[in-house]
Design an enzyme around this catalytic site. Structure first.
Site, PDB file in Angstrom:
ATOM      1  N   ARG A 178       2.971  -7.503  -8.962  1.00 52.01           N
ATOM      2  CA  ARG A 178       1.866  -7.917  -9.838  1.00 52.01           C
ATOM      3  C   ARG A 178       2.259  -7.753 -11.297  1.00 52.01           C
ATOM      4  O   ARG A 178       3.089  -6.907 -11.634  1.00 52.01           O
ATOM      5  CB  ARG A 178       0.621  -7.069  -9.545  1.00 52.01           C
ATOM      6  CG  ARG A 178       0.077  -7.241  -8.139  1.00 52.01           C
ATOM      7  CD  ARG A 178      -1.221  -6.461  -7.972  1.00 52.01           C
ATOM      8  NE  ARG A 178      -2.319  -7.157  -8.584  1.00 52.01           N
ATOM      9  CZ  ARG A 178      -3.261  -7.826  -7.905  1.00 52.01           C
ATOM     10  NH1 ARG A 178      -3.254  -7.837  -6.594  1.00 52.01           N
ATOM     11  NH2 ARG A 178      -4.213  -8.452  -8.544  1.00 52.01           N
TER      12      ARG A 178
ATOM     13  N   HIS B 214       4.002  -7.835  -3.115  1.00 53.40           N
ATOM     14  CA  HIS B 214       3.352  -8.571  -4.208  1.00 53.40           C
ATOM     15  C   HIS B 214       3.713  -7.848  -5.504  1.00 53.40           C
ATOM     16  O   HIS B 214       3.247  -6.737  -5.746  1.00 53.40           O
ATOM     17  CB  HIS B 214       1.834  -8.572  -3.976  1.00 53.40           C
ATOM     18  CG  HIS B 214       1.059  -9.351  -4.991  1.00 53.40           C
ATOM     19  ND1 HIS B 214      -0.296  -9.559  -4.869  1.00 53.40           N
ATOM     20  CD2 HIS B 214       1.423  -9.979  -6.137  1.00 53.40           C
ATOM     21  CE1 HIS B 214      -0.724 -10.283  -5.899  1.00 53.40           C
ATOM     22  NE2 HIS B 214       0.300 -10.533  -6.687  1.00 53.40           N
TER      23      HIS B 214
ATOM     24  N   HIS C 108       0.811  -1.227   0.000  1.00 54.21           N
ATOM     25  CA  HIS C 108       0.000   0.000   0.000  1.00 54.21           C
ATOM     26  C   HIS C 108       0.840   1.270   0.000  1.00 54.21           C
ATOM     27  O   HIS C 108       0.387   2.319  -0.444  1.00 54.21           O
ATOM     28  CB  HIS C 108      -0.954   0.027   1.196  1.00 54.21           C
ATOM     29  CG  HIS C 108      -2.057  -0.976   1.063  1.00 54.21           C
ATOM     30  ND1 HIS C 108      -2.872  -1.052  -0.029  1.00 54.21           N
ATOM     31  CD2 HIS C 108      -2.470  -1.950   1.904  1.00 54.21           C
ATOM     32  CE1 HIS C 108      -3.733  -2.025   0.129  1.00 54.21           C
ATOM     33  NE2 HIS C 108      -3.515  -2.587   1.304  1.00 54.21           N
TER      34      HIS C 108
ATOM     35  N   GLU D 119      -0.293 -20.693   3.181  1.00 47.31           N
ATOM     36  CA  GLU D 119      -0.819 -19.539   3.924  1.00 47.31           C
ATOM     37  C   GLU D 119      -2.329 -19.646   3.839  1.00 47.31           C
ATOM     38  O   GLU D 119      -2.906 -19.600   2.742  1.00 47.31           O
ATOM     39  CB  GLU D 119      -0.321 -18.221   3.313  1.00 47.31           C
ATOM     40  CG  GLU D 119      -0.856 -17.014   4.079  1.00 47.31           C
ATOM     41  CD  GLU D 119      -0.401 -15.673   3.513  1.00 47.31           C
ATOM     42  OE1 GLU D 119       0.708 -15.603   2.914  1.00 47.31           O
ATOM     43  OE2 GLU D 119      -1.163 -14.704   3.666  1.00 47.31           O
TER      44      GLU D 119
ATOM     45  N   ARG E  78       1.009  -2.489 -10.540  1.00 44.19           N
ATOM     46  CA  ARG E  78       0.189  -1.369 -10.056  1.00 44.19           C
ATOM     47  C   ARG E  78       0.741  -0.735  -8.786  1.00 44.19           C
ATOM     48  O   ARG E  78       0.432   0.399  -8.483  1.00 44.19           O
ATOM     49  CB  ARG E  78      -1.265  -1.793  -9.864  1.00 44.19           C
ATOM     50  CG  ARG E  78      -1.482  -2.738  -8.707  1.00 44.19           C
ATOM     51  CD  ARG E  78      -2.943  -2.910  -8.409  1.00 44.19           C
ATOM     52  NE  ARG E  78      -3.590  -3.771  -9.380  1.00 44.19           N
ATOM     53  CZ  ARG E  78      -4.679  -4.497  -9.083  1.00 44.19           C
ATOM     54  NH1 ARG E  78      -5.232  -4.403  -7.896  1.00 44.19           N
ATOM     55  NH2 ARG E  78      -5.215  -5.299  -9.969  1.00 44.19           N
TER      56      ARG E  78
ATOM     57  N   GLU F  66       5.266 -12.298  -2.935  1.00 43.45           N
ATOM     58  CA  GLU F  66       3.973 -12.829  -3.383  1.00 43.45           C
ATOM     59  C   GLU F  66       3.916 -12.649  -4.876  1.00 43.45           C
ATOM     60  O   GLU F  66       4.217 -11.549  -5.382  1.00 43.45           O
ATOM     61  CB  GLU F  66       2.844 -11.993  -2.778  1.00 43.45           C
ATOM     62  CG  GLU F  66       2.270 -12.507  -1.520  1.00 43.45           C
ATOM     63  CD  GLU F  66       1.124 -11.609  -1.082  1.00 43.45           C
ATOM     64  OE1 GLU F  66       0.352 -11.113  -1.915  1.00 43.45           O
ATOM     65  OE2 GLU F  66       1.031 -11.383   0.124  1.00 43.45           O
TER      66      GLU F  66
ATOM     67  N   THR G  11      -5.991  -9.596  -3.572  1.00 42.17           N
ATOM     68  CA  THR G  11      -6.139 -11.034  -3.821  1.00 42.17           C
ATOM     69  C   THR G  11      -7.495 -11.482  -3.273  1.00 42.17           C
ATOM     70  O   THR G  11      -7.787 -11.281  -2.096  1.00 42.17           O
ATOM     71  CB  THR G  11      -5.005 -11.804  -3.109  1.00 42.17           C
ATOM     72  OG1 THR G  11      -3.782 -11.112  -3.353  1.00 42.17           O
ATOM     73  CG2 THR G  11      -4.899 -13.217  -3.632  1.00 42.17           C
TER      74      THR G  11
ATOM     75  N   HIS H 198      -4.598 -12.241   5.470  1.00 42.82           N
ATOM     76  CA  HIS H 198      -5.625 -11.528   4.688  1.00 42.82           C
ATOM     77  C   HIS H 198      -6.741 -11.065   5.601  1.00 42.82           C
ATOM     78  O   HIS H 198      -7.374 -11.878   6.275  1.00 42.82           O
ATOM     79  CB  HIS H 198      -6.210 -12.367   3.546  1.00 42.82           C
ATOM     80  CG  HIS H 198      -6.515 -11.507   2.351  1.00 42.82           C
ATOM     81  ND1 HIS H 198      -7.594 -10.666   2.306  1.00 42.82           N
ATOM     82  CD2 HIS H 198      -5.837 -11.307   1.194  1.00 42.82           C
ATOM     83  CE1 HIS H 198      -7.590 -10.007   1.167  1.00 42.82           C
ATOM     84  NE2 HIS H 198      -6.517 -10.362   0.476  1.00 42.82           N
TER      85      HIS H 198
HETATM   86  N1  PXP Z   1      -1.484 -12.653   2.321  1.00 39.73           N
HETATM   87  C1  PXP Z   1      -1.708 -12.619   0.998  1.00 39.73           C
HETATM   88  C2  PXP Z   1      -1.430 -13.841   0.198  1.00 39.73           C
HETATM   89  C3  PXP Z   1      -2.199 -11.454   0.375  1.00 39.73           C
HETATM   90  O1  PXP Z   1      -2.424 -11.445  -0.949  1.00 39.73           O
HETATM   91  C4  PXP Z   1      -2.422 -10.309   1.156  1.00 39.73           C
HETATM   92  C5  PXP Z   1      -2.893  -9.050   0.509  1.00 39.73           C
HETATM   93  O2  PXP Z   1      -1.920  -8.511  -0.293  1.00 39.73           O
HETATM   94  C6  PXP Z   1      -2.150 -10.388   2.541  1.00 39.73           C
HETATM   95  C7  PXP Z   1      -1.710 -11.575   3.101  1.00 39.73           C
HETATM   96  C8  PXP Z   1      -2.355  -9.230   3.441  1.00 39.73           C
HETATM   97  O3  PXP Z   1      -3.717  -8.949   3.499  1.00 39.73           O
HETATM   98  P1  PXP Z   1      -4.202  -7.611   4.204  1.00 39.73           P
HETATM   99  O4  PXP Z   1      -3.649  -6.488   3.391  1.00 39.73           O
HETATM  100  O5  PXP Z   1      -5.681  -7.714   4.154  1.00 39.73           O
HETATM  101  O6  PXP Z   1      -3.631  -7.630   5.589  1.00 39.73           O
END
Ligand code: PXP
Length: 236
Positions: A44, A42, A9, A150, A48, A69, A100, A189
């Site tokens: 992508r 991540h 973020h 995970e 982005r 990721e 995701t 997540h």
């Molecule tokens: N784990 C995975 C595989 C994810 O894709 C994400 C989101 O990028 C997260 C954990 C973290 O999720 P959150 O941002 O909701 O804490």
């Protein structure tokens, strides 16, 4: 239990102006000072948020676990092999999703995942699969050769009242099942300062991977403190 902090973020804010600030590398520094046991990004396909340059610098700089990721595509496998993160977490990726959306469809993509894992293992990197907490999914995940999974906690995180307890039970059972299959097990997540404690108290979880709630809190109180407060909830 490890805390891996996802800093995507921070890169999203930078990309809003296509400029140089805020720099996710700086975010990684502060997260580590706050007690993060690792940094997750991540990369992508559409770039982005996290850019190739971020991954390269983070690889040089992150002293603990750098978790990449990524989707199991040819391009990303090549990048992982070249960059050598400490862990690769394979995730599903759709262009139009905001984040995701669910776990991998391991049954449908079994062959592709097996081949990706084989190639990533070839350079000595362990591989985790992001999956929904379900028995069949876990069994297939094991068959792909993955080292760990995970568990997707998004449904637990979004559930209200009695459904929440039910979803937590699903996660608890999946942790037990994963350990029985000799898979290391992480979770992530949707975890935040209000819902993390019941998950953090499940025996046997190796690590929690958290992004949105920590970065959101950091906007008001600073990243180092936001990470420290999350760690205090994980280790009460
Ligand atoms: N784990 C995975 C595989 C994810 O894709 C994400 C989101 O990028 C997260 C954990 C973290 O999720 P959150 O941002 O909701 O804490």
């Amino acid at each position: 239990m490890l805390l891996g902090v996802n800093i995507d973020h921070v890169a999203t804010i930078r990309q809003a102006r296509r400029g140089i600030e805020p720099d996710p590398v700086m975010a990684a520094t502060l997260a580590i000072l706050g007690g993060a046991d690792g940094i997750t990004v991540h990369l992508r396909e559409d770039r982005r948020h996290i850019q190739d340059r971020d991954l390269k610098i983070l690889r040089e700089f992150v002293p603990n676990e750098l978790n990449l990721e990524m989707a199991a595509t040819k391009e990303m496998i090549g990048i992982a092999i070249k960059t050598k993160p400490d862990l690769v977490t394979l995730v599903p990726e759709k262009r139009l999703e905001l984040t995701t959306e669910g776990g991998l469809e391991v049954k449908l993509h079994r062959k592709k995942l097996q081949e990706a894992i084989r190639r990533i293992h070839g350079v000595g990197i362990p591989v985790s699969l992001f999956i929904n907490p379900q028995k069949e999914t876990l069994e297939i995940a094991k068959q792909t050769g993955a080292d760990m999974v995970e568990l997707h906690t998004g449904i637990y995180a979004d559930a209200k009242s009695t459904k929440k307890a039910k979803e937590l039970t699903r996660v608890v059972s999946a942790v037990k099942m994963a350990l029985g299959l000799e898979l290391l097990v992480n979770a992530g997540h949707g975890l935040n300062y209000f819902n993390v404690s019941p998950v953090a108290s499940i025996q046997g979880i190796r690590g929690l991977y958290i992004g949105h709630s920590i970065i959101s809190r950091a906007v008001f109180i600073g990243l180092e403190r936001a990470v420290r407060e999350m760690k205090e909830l994980i280790y009460p």
